[in-house]
Design a protein around this motif. Structure first.
Motif, short mmCIF file in Angstrom:
data_model
loop_
_atom_site.label_atom_id
_atom_site.label_comp_id
_atom_site.label_asym_id
_atom_site.label_seq_id
_atom_site.Cartn_x
_atom_site.Cartn_y
_atom_site.Cartn_z
N GLN A 1 28.36 -1.85 -1.98
CA GLN A 1 27.20 -1.97 -1.11
C GLN A 1 26.96 -3.43 -0.70
O GLN A 1 26.55 -3.71 0.43
CB GLN A 1 25.96 -1.40 -1.79
CG GLN A 1 25.96 0.12 -1.91
CD GLN A 1 24.73 0.65 -2.59
OE1 GLN A 1 23.90 -0.11 -3.09
NE2 GLN A 1 24.58 1.98 -2.63
N THR A 2 27.25 -4.36 -1.62
CA THR A 2 27.12 -5.78 -1.30
C THR A 2 28.14 -6.20 -0.24
O THR A 2 27.85 -7.05 0.61
CB THR A 2 27.31 -6.63 -2.57
OG1 THR A 2 26.35 -6.23 -3.55
CG2 THR A 2 27.14 -8.11 -2.27
N TRP A 3 29.32 -5.57 -0.29
CA TRP A 3 30.37 -5.88 0.70
C TRP A 3 30.11 -5.24 2.06
O TRP A 3 30.85 -5.48 2.99
CB TRP A 3 31.72 -5.42 0.17
CG TRP A 3 32.23 -6.26 -0.95
CD1 TRP A 3 31.71 -7.42 -1.44
CD2 TRP A 3 33.38 -5.99 -1.76
NE1 TRP A 3 32.44 -7.90 -2.48
CE2 TRP A 3 33.50 -7.05 -2.71
CE3 TRP A 3 34.34 -4.99 -1.79
CZ2 TRP A 3 34.51 -7.11 -3.64
CZ3 TRP A 3 35.37 -5.05 -2.72
CH2 TRP A 3 35.45 -6.08 -3.65
N GLY A 4 29.07 -4.44 2.18
CA GLY A 4 28.72 -3.87 3.47
C GLY A 4 28.76 -2.36 3.56
O GLY A 4 28.29 -1.77 4.54
N TRP A 5 29.32 -1.71 2.55
CA TRP A 5 29.40 -0.24 2.56
C TRP A 5 28.12 0.29 1.92
O TRP A 5 28.11 0.78 0.80
CB TRP A 5 30.63 0.23 1.81
CG TRP A 5 30.95 1.67 2.04
CD1 TRP A 5 30.24 2.58 2.78
CD2 TRP A 5 32.06 2.39 1.51
NE1 TRP A 5 30.83 3.80 2.76
CE2 TRP A 5 31.96 3.74 1.98
CE3 TRP A 5 33.13 2.06 0.69
CZ2 TRP A 5 32.89 4.71 1.65
CZ3 TRP A 5 34.06 3.04 0.37
CH2 TRP A 5 33.94 4.36 0.84
N GLU A 6 27.00 0.20 2.66
CA GLU A 6 25.69 0.50 2.10
C GLU A 6 25.48 1.98 1.82
O GLU A 6 24.60 2.34 1.03
CB GLU A 6 24.60 0.00 3.07
CG GLU A 6 24.62 -1.51 3.24
CD GLU A 6 23.52 -1.99 4.16
OE1 GLU A 6 22.76 -1.13 4.67
OE2 GLU A 6 23.42 -3.21 4.37
N SER A 7 26.27 2.87 2.43
CA SER A 7 26.11 4.30 2.21
C SER A 7 26.86 4.80 0.97
O SER A 7 26.72 5.96 0.58
CB SER A 7 26.60 5.08 3.44
OG SER A 7 27.98 4.85 3.66
N GLU B 1 29.28 0.67 -7.46
CA GLU B 1 28.38 1.00 -6.34
C GLU B 1 27.73 -0.26 -5.78
O GLU B 1 27.67 -0.46 -4.55
CB GLU B 1 27.32 1.99 -6.80
CG GLU B 1 26.32 2.37 -5.71
CD GLU B 1 25.29 3.36 -6.20
OE1 GLU B 1 24.09 3.14 -5.90
OE2 GLU B 1 25.66 4.35 -6.87
N ASN B 2 27.24 -1.11 -6.65
CA ASN B 2 26.56 -2.34 -6.21
C ASN B 2 27.51 -3.27 -5.48
O ASN B 2 27.16 -3.87 -4.44
CB ASN B 2 25.95 -3.05 -7.42
CG ASN B 2 25.24 -4.32 -7.04
OD1 ASN B 2 24.23 -4.30 -6.34
ND2 ASN B 2 25.77 -5.44 -7.49
N GLU C 1 27.75 5.71 -2.66
CA GLU C 1 27.01 6.05 -3.88
C GLU C 1 27.98 6.56 -4.95
O GLU C 1 28.88 7.34 -4.66
CB GLU C 1 25.96 7.12 -3.60
CG GLU C 1 24.81 6.65 -2.72
CD GLU C 1 23.74 7.71 -2.56
OE1 GLU C 1 23.91 8.80 -3.16
OE2 GLU C 1 22.76 7.46 -1.85
#
Length: 297
Positions: free
Chosen positions: A144-150, A140-141, A152
């Protein structure tokens, strides 16, 4: 006459030497495996708590055990885990075996990659998957770091999904072993039967459904027995991956037994749960061994 005595002595020595070499190992197994199994069964009928006690209480520990909600939760978790673990490993292992049986290139390398997880201990597997699934440092982290913030993926911390993370890790480690069992079964099928069926116009689907899969029955049975045994005694994978949590979402009978024996100082109840696990494994193994012995006769 002396020569005959020497020959007779050498013959007896040769027959007894393997028994003498193996006897220390056999004695250790009898004492530290079967002896402690019998001792654990005995403790399940005593009022043992922090230390073993010899005060006989009969079936009281078993009665208390089946009244505990924690034990029922562990059995429910076991049912979910075992059903998914056995079925997914069987289907995935069979699929991988059929794929490798097509004489693919680099089969040896692919087979090694599939089998590699089985060389790891369950502690290592649990720790690695804990890092991979941890929302703070894992998949998940990273996404999200790569830009896929949604994105989970918090199954490991979600009570409703945590048991499935144990299934994922267990399947990853064991499916390659099941694949090897099915691949050995596929390679043992007589090619002449398959060629005759193909000459009669049998399609690949009918070939597998009517000829190949039925002949893999011993492999299916062996896989079921081994996977059932592994599922019932699963302990270190859960401890390393989830610790039985969150809450009791991933508690299994083995972790329940450890908790009540060594953390809650209820050795009698822990021994009772261990005895039930032993009887469950015996109920699976004994019919299998009986069937194997009948086939050999």
């Amino acid at each position: 006459m002396t020569h005959a005595v020497d020959v007779d002595f050498k013959t007896r020595l040769q027959s007894w030497l393997p028994k003498l070499v193996l006897s220390p190992s056999l004695a250790l197994v009898l004492v530290f495996v079967y002896g402690f199994i019998i001792f654990s069964v005995y403790l399940s009928f005593t009022d043992s708590r922090l230390l073993p006690s010899y005060e006989w209480v009969g079936w009281e520990n078993y009665s208390k055990l089946w009244r505990l909600s924690h034990w029922k939760i562990s059995l429910t978790n076991m049912g979910v885990f075992a059903a998914l673990y056995i079925s997914i490993c069987t289907v995935l292992g069979l699929g991988l075996a059929i794929f490798l049986d097509q004489k693919v290139r680099a089969e040896g390398m692919i087979r090694t990659i599939y089998l590699y997880p089985m060389a790891l201990s369950f502690i290592v597997t649990g720790t690695a998957w804990k890092w991979f699934l941890d929302p703070g440092i894992g998949l998940e982290n990273v996404l999200q770091t790569w830009g896929w913030e949604s994105f989970e993926f918090d199954w490991i911390k979600n009570r409703n999904f945590a048991i499935y993370t144990v299934v994922l890790a267990a399947v990853w480690q064991t499916s390659g072993f099941v694949m090897a069992m099915f691949l050995a079964g596929l390679r043992g099928i007589d090619n002449e039967i398959l060629k005759a069926a193909q000459m009669d116009g049998a399609s690949n689907w009918n070939l597998y459904r009517r000829i190949i899969i039925p002949q893999l029955r011993p492999a299916f049975l062996s896989a079921f027995v081994i996977l059932s045994h592994l599922a019932i005694k699963t302990f270190d994978l859960v401890i390393a991956l989830t610790g039985g949590g969150p809450g009791r979402a991933t508690e299994l009978p083995a972790t329940f037994m450890y908790s009540y024996t060594f953390s809650r100082n209820q050795m009698g109840i822990g021994a009772a749960s261990a005895t039930i696990m032993l009887m469950t494994i015996a109920a699976i193994m004994i019919p299998y061994l009986y069937a194997e012995l009948r086939e050999k006769k």
